[in-house]
Write a protein that holds these residues in place. Structure first.
Motif, PDB file in Angstrom:
ATOM      1  N   LEU A  37       0.545   5.191  -9.477  1.00  0.00           N
ATOM      2  CA  LEU A  37       1.023   3.837  -9.072  1.00  0.00           C
ATOM      3  C   LEU A  37       2.053   3.788  -8.551  1.00  0.00           C
ATOM      4  O   LEU A  37       2.176   2.988  -7.407  1.00  0.00           O
ATOM      5  CB  LEU A  37       1.054   2.863 -10.545  1.00  0.00           C
ATOM      6  N   LEU A  40       1.404   4.588  -5.063  1.00  0.00           N
ATOM      7  CA  LEU A  40       0.809   3.573  -4.386  1.00  0.00           C
ATOM      8  C   LEU A  40       1.930   2.492  -3.737  1.00  0.00           C
ATOM      9  O   LEU A  40       1.879   1.890  -2.995  1.00  0.00           O
ATOM     10  CB  LEU A  40      -0.196   2.784  -5.235  1.00  0.00           C
ATOM     11  N   LEU A  41       2.829   2.010  -4.899  1.00  0.00           N
ATOM     12  CA  LEU A  41       3.664   1.129  -4.607  1.00  0.00           C
ATOM     13  C   LEU A  41       4.591   1.727  -3.530  1.00  0.00           C
ATOM     14  O   LEU A  41       5.098   0.811  -2.582  1.00  0.00           O
ATOM     15  CB  LEU A  41       4.739   0.811  -5.743  1.00  0.00           C
ATOM     16  N   HIS A 168      -5.013   6.188 -15.998  1.00  0.00           N
ATOM     17  CA  HIS A 168      -4.448   5.001 -17.042  1.00  0.00           C
ATOM     18  C   HIS A 168      -3.069   5.547 -17.515  1.00  0.00           C
ATOM     19  O   HIS A 168      -2.707   4.224 -18.167  1.00  0.00           O
ATOM     20  CB  HIS A 168      -5.464   5.144 -18.474  1.00  0.00           C
ATOM     21  N   GLN A 170       0.599   5.564 -16.391  1.00  0.00           N
ATOM     22  CA  GLN A 170       1.333   5.127 -15.184  1.00  0.00           C
ATOM     23  C   GLN A 170       2.950   4.956 -15.722  1.00  0.00           C
ATOM     24  O   GLN A 170       3.452   3.944 -15.054  1.00  0.00           O
ATOM     25  CB  GLN A 170       0.469   4.156 -14.258  1.00  0.00           C
ATOM     26  N   TRP A 173       5.995   4.384 -12.911  1.00  0.00           N
ATOM     27  CA  TRP A 173       5.880   3.455 -11.742  1.00  0.00           C
ATOM     28  C   TRP A 173       7.202   3.066 -10.965  1.00  0.00           C
ATOM     29  O   TRP A 173       7.280   2.948  -9.746  1.00  0.00           O
ATOM     30  CB  TRP A 173       5.122   2.219 -11.970  1.00  0.00           C
TER      31      TRP A 173
END
Length: 338
Positions: A37, A40-41, A168, A170, A173
């Motif tokens: 995550l 992705l961020l 699942h 993360q 983040w």
């Protein structure tokens, strides 16, 4: 407008992918386990940041980063960030020149031959102003990115790695914020220098989306590969070498050459940011400015910058988070831009 857009995209990637990123050290320091995550961020934050910086530089038709900096951080903080960007670019470029010398030593070549090679290359690069850097980026970066992706995919297939394991989990983040912030200042410096060369907003869209997507994809694959061999990374200063040990020596040589080019493009971006900023003060050709800067930097490559960096970088981290926040919240204040 895809061609010009790709040109700026490679400039962004060349500024971001230094030896720290390409070697895997920077990725492993910030990400590691439970970071899908976060990456992705980072990809989203990076895309937005590049878009806003290019949008502002395009509107201002800037030839150096100062007009862009004034818009992003405000007039009151401009002097502070101006000094911080200058110090960041200067120290980073000195470290890159020293890194070239160290790379030469790894191949049993004199340290000073390595320093001389990158110094001559940087001066020659700017004989055609910024166009030299853009041309080199368009040639070198596809090789660097292609070579890196090839090795990572080959390693993933050979070792039968699962890149999507434990998605699942993360908890890391928040790493997206400091990792993106780390790369903001050099992007402002470099993209602020090309505002008067951007011809349309479509170029900005291609550059921002392309660079964010490419860096996000490579970061995820690279980080996922490193997670699988986490226990071995303690034995390697350069995490990439923990992957390369599984392959012939020729591949190690090839990737080492590409790492040197990552050092070269980062140093070139640093010189570009400094030279374009100083050009308003001292109006001489950019290649001459590059030569003067390099002559000043070479003696400093023998000094230890670890202490200086240990003090400066935490300050960068705090100040850069403010800049990142301003960039991400641009829709809220951008209409007030003057």
């Amino acid at each position: 407008m895809l061609g010009p857009g790709f040109k700026w995209m490679f400039l962004i990637i060349g500024t971001t992918i230094g030896a720290g990123y390409a070697s895997g050290r920077e990725l492993w320091q910030f990400f590691g386990h439970e970071s899908g995550l976060a990456i992705l961020l980072f990809s989203i934050f990076f895309t937005v940041s590049c878009y806003v910086i290019m949008h502002v530089s395009y509107r201002k038709q800037s030839s150096d980063y100062l007009p862009v900096l004034k818009v992003i951080v405000g007039t009151r903080l401009t002097k502070v960030y101006d000094i911080m960007i200058f110090l960041y670019l200067f120290t980073t470029t000195v470290v890159m020149i020293a890194g070239s010398g160290a790379t030469g030593q790894a191949f049993r070549i004199s340290y000073w031959w390595g320093v001389l090679a990158i110094s001559i290359g940087l001066i020659a690069l700017f004989l055609k102003d910024i166009n030299g850097l853009l041309t080199v980026n368009q040639v070198v970066l596809p090789l660097l990115l292609g070579g890196l992706l090839f090795i990572l995919f080959l390693f993933t297939v050979d070792q039968q790695l699962n890149l999507f394991i434990n998605l699942h989990e993360q908890r890391n983040w928040t790493a997206a914020f400091p990792f993106t912030a780390l790369n903001i200042l050099p992007l402002i410096a470099v993209l602020g220098a090309i505002g008067n060369k951007v011809k349309s907003k479509r170029e900005i869209h291609v550059a921002a989306l392309g660079s964010g997507l490419i860096l996000g994809t490579i970061s995820f694959i690279y980080n996922s590969s490193l997670i699988q061999i986490a226990d071995e990374l303690l034995l390697y200063e350069i995490p990439l070498f923990a992957i390369l040990k599984h392959y012939p020596f020729e591949i190690l040589i090839f990737m080492s050459i590409l790492l040197w080019f990552a050092i070269f493009t980062t140093a070139a971006s640093g010189i570009l940011g400094i030279a374009t900023r100083l050009k308003n003060i001292c109006n001489i050709p950019i290649w001459m400015m590059a030569a003067v800067l390099i002559l000043v930097m070479i003696p400093l490559t023998t000094l230890g910058f670890s202490t200086l960096i240990s003090y400066i970088y935490p300050v960068y981290g705090i100040l850069n988070l403010y800049v990142l926040t301003r960039l991400l919240l641009y829709p809220l204040w951008g209409n007030k831009e003057v």
